[in-house]
Design an enzyme around this catalytic site. Structure first.
Site, PDB file in Angstrom:
ATOM      1  N   MET A   1       3.475   6.196  -9.384  1.00 36.41           N
ATOM      2  CA  MET A   1       3.670   5.681  -8.046  1.00 36.41           C
ATOM      3  C   MET A   1       3.114   4.267  -7.957  1.00 36.41           C
ATOM      4  O   MET A   1       3.809   3.373  -7.555  1.00 36.41           O
ATOM      5  CB  MET A   1       2.994   6.611  -7.052  1.00 36.41           C
ATOM      6  CG  MET A   1       3.245   6.244  -5.651  1.00 36.41           C
ATOM      7  SD  MET A   1       2.621   7.292  -4.318  1.00 36.41           S
ATOM      8  CE  MET A   1       2.030   8.755  -5.004  1.00 36.41           C
ATOM      9  N   CYS A   2       1.866   4.018  -8.283  1.00 37.75           N
ATOM     10  CA  CYS A   2       1.204   2.713  -8.236  1.00 37.75           C
ATOM     11  C   CYS A   2       1.148   2.149  -6.826  1.00 37.75           C
ATOM     12  O   CYS A   2       1.863   2.591  -5.929  1.00 37.75           O
ATOM     13  CB  CYS A   2       1.846   1.703  -9.172  1.00 37.75           C
ATOM     14  SG  CYS A   2       1.791   2.165 -10.908  1.00 37.75           S
ATOM     15  N   GLY A   3       0.294   1.167  -6.619  1.00 35.15           N
ATOM     16  CA  GLY A   3       0.168   0.516  -5.329  1.00 35.15           C
ATOM     17  C   GLY A   3      -0.337  -0.894  -5.501  1.00 35.15           C
ATOM     18  O   GLY A   3      -1.010  -1.204  -6.480  1.00 35.15           O
TER      19      GLY A   3
END
Length: 192
Positions: A1-3
């Site tokens: 997902m990462c942000g």
């Protein structure tokens, strides 16, 4: 997902110190740590005008794909979420043209394509992604999301600082305060 989170203080806006900006970025990353529990990284320009932050969920290149990414000269810095499709073919093509990569991450293509094609890099990118890139020499901040908005990229301006993030709540440690838009609710809210 990462942000991701980024902050950009344009000319005419007095930034906080580089140390203060780094603390604010880390506070923002704390809020979205669940999006990327595997690693965290920040880049802050020496003058404190630009800050990039990233939390990573490791899927491709588990060992060296840490972000923010940068070129060999440390003049281009970038944070990327999502996936770049067909990255192996593009990487092979660019390596045959003499471009070198520090990682095996699909995200590093953004940095190298920008070096080769400048803003035309967008014509080569397919996938579900969002990124913020900072070019030190040109003093250019570029924020991009995929054509269908699969990976979110929110933005706002708070106290003159331009903010981009994977979620709106990442803006709060940088001074943004959520407010109800009463006029919109009264005039445009659905009433049954």
């Amino acid at each position: 997902m990462c942000g991701l989170i980024s902050a950009f203080y344009p000319d005419g806006v007095i930034p906080s110190s580089a140390e203060a900006l780094e603390q604010k970025l880390n506070a923002s990353l704390e809020i979205i740590e669940y999006r990327g529990p595997d690693s965290r990284g920040t880049y802050v320009s020496p003058d404190g005008r630009v800050g990039l932050g990233h939390v990573r969920l490791s899927i491709i290149d588990l060992e060296t794909g840490f972000q923010p990414l940068s070129d060999e000269d440390n003049l281009i810095h970038c944070v990327v979420t999502g996936e770049i499709y067909d990255h192996d073919r593009i990487r092979t093509e660019m390596q045959s043209q003499g471009y070198s990569f520090k990682t095996k991450s699909d995200s590093e293509l953004v940095v190298q394509l920008y070096k080769r094609d400048s803003l035309n890099l967008l014509f080569h990118l397919r996938g579900e992604f969002a990124f913020v890139l900072y070019d030190v020499k040109r003093r250019l901040l570029l924020a991009v999301r995929d054509r269908f908005g699969i990976k979110p990229l929110y933005y706002t301006v708070s106290n003159g600082c331009i903010l981009f993030g994977s979620e709106m709540k990442t803006f709060m440690p940088l001074g943004w305060r959520a407010e109800w838009d009463i006029a919109s609710i009264v005039n445009y809210g659905g009433i049954r």
